[in-house]
Design a protein around this motif. Structure first.
Motif, PDB file in Angstrom:
ATOM      1  N   ASP A   2      15.544  85.380  61.232  1.00  0.00           N
ATOM      2  CA  ASP A   2      14.127  85.713  61.339  1.00  0.00           C
ATOM      3  C   ASP A   2      13.921  86.862  62.327  1.00  0.00           C
ATOM      4  OD1 ASP A   2      13.412  83.813  59.533  1.00  0.00           O
ATOM      5  OD2 ASP A   2      12.909  82.285  61.018  1.00  0.00           O
ATOM      6  N   ASP A   3      12.762  87.480  62.256  1.00  0.00           N
ATOM      7  CA  ASP A   3      12.396  88.580  63.138  1.00  0.00           C
ATOM      8  C   ASP A   3      12.333  88.057  64.586  1.00  0.00           C
ATOM      9  OD1 ASP A   3      11.445  91.031  64.052  1.00  0.00           O
ATOM     10  OD2 ASP A   3       9.366  90.385  63.796  1.00  0.00           O
ATOM     11  N   LYS A   6       8.992  88.085  66.357  1.00  0.00           N
ATOM     12  CA  LYS A   6       8.093  87.051  65.834  1.00  0.00           C
ATOM     13  C   LYS A   6       8.429  85.691  66.436  1.00  0.00           C
ATOM     14  CE  LYS A   6       6.562  84.973  61.484  1.00  0.00           C
ATOM     15  NZ  LYS A   6       6.760  84.942  60.014  1.00  0.00           N
ATOM     16  N   LYS A   9       7.322  85.529  70.067  1.00  0.00           N
ATOM     17  CA  LYS A   9       5.865  85.383  70.141  1.00  0.00           C
ATOM     18  C   LYS A   9       5.433  83.941  69.867  1.00  0.00           C
ATOM     19  CE  LYS A   9       1.546  87.283  68.337  1.00  0.00           C
ATOM     20  NZ  LYS A   9       0.928  88.235  67.382  1.00  0.00           N
ATOM     21  N   GLN A  10       6.075  83.301  68.846  1.00  0.00           N
ATOM     22  CA  GLN A  10       5.738  81.919  68.495  1.00  0.00           C
ATOM     23  C   GLN A  10       6.068  80.941  69.625  1.00  0.00           C
ATOM     24  OE1 GLN A  10       7.986  81.385  64.896  1.00  0.00           O
ATOM     25  NE2 GLN A  10       6.252  81.900  63.557  1.00  0.00           N
ATOM     26  N   THR A  28       7.784  74.911  66.041  1.00  0.00           N
ATOM     27  CA  THR A  28       8.153  76.185  65.415  1.00  0.00           C
ATOM     28  C   THR A  28       9.564  76.030  64.831  1.00  0.00           C
ATOM     29  OG1 THR A  28       9.214  77.133  67.389  1.00  0.00           O
ATOM     30  CG2 THR A  28       6.825  77.447  67.145  1.00  0.00           C
TER      31      THR A  28
END
Length: 401
Positions: A2-3, A6, A9-10, A28
């Motif tokens: 995954d990025d 991102k 941030k999560q 998450t």
């Protein structure tokens, strides 16, 4: 993977606190590559104390369970896709079947009404209407038989009743059945007989199903070949051992032929070519679908080559067990004369009144004495109370109560 931005941030503290304001647990999930392996991770956040002064965070690896869920989801999607295809096929089948049944039924109902109207006015017209009713009835019966056969095959309930039969007699019976149809259209029909040894063989196969295969293809050749056309049937040995043999059966015609696009789906139930010639000919589109499945069940194969407006060639490869019968005399087909039936007693077991009336009248026309039974118990009682040999035959509906 995954990025990264991102994922960060999560899992940022401000993001976690914001989510925990509206729900007790914030979760998450993300992919991460560890030592070259793609892993599925999950983080869970919740407040540890009631005053929200501390947050508990845990990281879990659920790669295995995720993969299992993924496979299960894939299976569910495939099952749903298959169910949808089956549902559409069922809808198409019912739609086609309804249309095919409705056509002859409309003819029967319409011709019956016309015959009743002309009963006292024009007897010759009534005879013509009755002939049309007879044709439509036979077509309807053939359709229902084909549908029942397809149902048995789809449920893997097709049973092959193999028995020893003389090869030459099997072929001759098919030739005799198809010849009148060929002569009616003045079609030049040529039968290229197999090798001489074939005449001395008894074949171990389901004779009724082999006849069904040959008659389906020969009927199509006769139907789709015009007046003064040509049809040929050729049997050729392609492989033989001590007791096993494979024959190539080729049926060719110079009829209307089929398009290459249609040949690709010719074995699908209810498939029919849409062109000016075939539109004039009544058919169910089940014959070749059945033929293909029966041939396959016998361990054989069928191939079709066709060119539109030039003709069609059907090649069937049929394996079977055989034995040699030297000097085997041809068995004469049993002939039943009306005088052999006259005066004989028959027990007719039929629970449907109309069927009983029709069968009774047909038997009575042959001079037979009919006793009726409306259910199995009554039939058994009548038979038990009769003298030995009193009934020459018992005719019974296999689904009778």
């Amino acid at each position: 993977v995954d990025d990264i931005a991102k994922v960060i941030k999560q899992n940022k503290l401000s993001t976690v606190i914001k989510h925990l304001e509206s729900k007790p647990i914030y979760i998450t999930s993300f992919f991460i590559q560890i030592n070259g392996k793609l892993m599925r991770k999950r983080t869970l956040y919740c407040y540890l104390l009631d005053d929200h002064s501390e947050i508990l965070a845990s990281v879990q690896d659920y790669t295995t369970s995720y993969r299992q869920q993924e496979k299960q989801q894939q299976k569910l999607e495939e099952a749903l896709k298959e169910a949808k295809i089956a549902s559409e096929a069922k809808s198409d089948f019912l739609s086609n079947m309804s249309h095919e049944i409705r056509t002859p039924m409309n003819a029967i109902i319409g011709m019956t009404k016309l015959a009743k109207d002309e009963l006292s006015k024009d007897p010759s017209a009534v005879k013509d209407y009755l002939n049309q009713i007879d044709k439509s009835s036979n077509y309807l019966l053939g359709l229902l038989n084909d549908i029942l056969d397809m149902s048995r095959i789809e449920k893997n309930k097709l049973e092959l009743h193999r028995e020893w039969v003389k090869g030459s007699e099997l072929m001759e019976s098919c030739i005799q059945m198809i010849t009148p149809m060929m002569e009616q259209k003045n079609i030049s029909f040529t039968y290229y007989k197999p090798d001489e040894a074939f005449n001395h063989y008894e074949l171990y196969l389901d004779a009724m199903r082999v006849k069904q295969i040959l008659m389906n293809v020969l009927n199509n050749a006769a139907k789709f070949t015009g007046e003064n056309g040509k049809v040929s049937l050729r049997i050729k040995k392609v492989k033989q051992s001590a007791h096993r043999r494979s024959d190539q059966i080729t049926i060719s015609d110079n009829g209307c032929g089929m398009s290459k696009e249609f040949v690709k789906r010719i074995f699908q139930p209810f498939s029919q070519e849409n062109n000016p010639y075939t539109n004039q000919i009544q058919g169910t589109g089940l014959g070749l679908a059945l033929t293909n499945k029966i041939v396959t069940a016998m361990g054989g194969s069928i191939e079709i080559e066709s060119t539109l407006n030039k003709g069609t060639k059907v090649t069937i490869l049929l394996p079977y067990t055989f034995r040699v019968q030297e000097g085997l005399a041809a068995k004469p087909s049993p002939v039943i004369f009306d005088k052999m039936l006259s005066g004989k007693h028959v027990l007719l077991c039929e629970d449907r009144p109309l069927n009983a009336v029709i069968a009774g009248k047909l038997l009575a026309k042959k001079g037979m004495i009919v006793t009726n039974a409306t259910d199995g118990k009554e039939a058994l009682d009548l038979f038990s109370q009769s003298k030995v040999g009193y009934y020459a035959a018992i005719l019974m509906d296999i689904r009778m109560p």
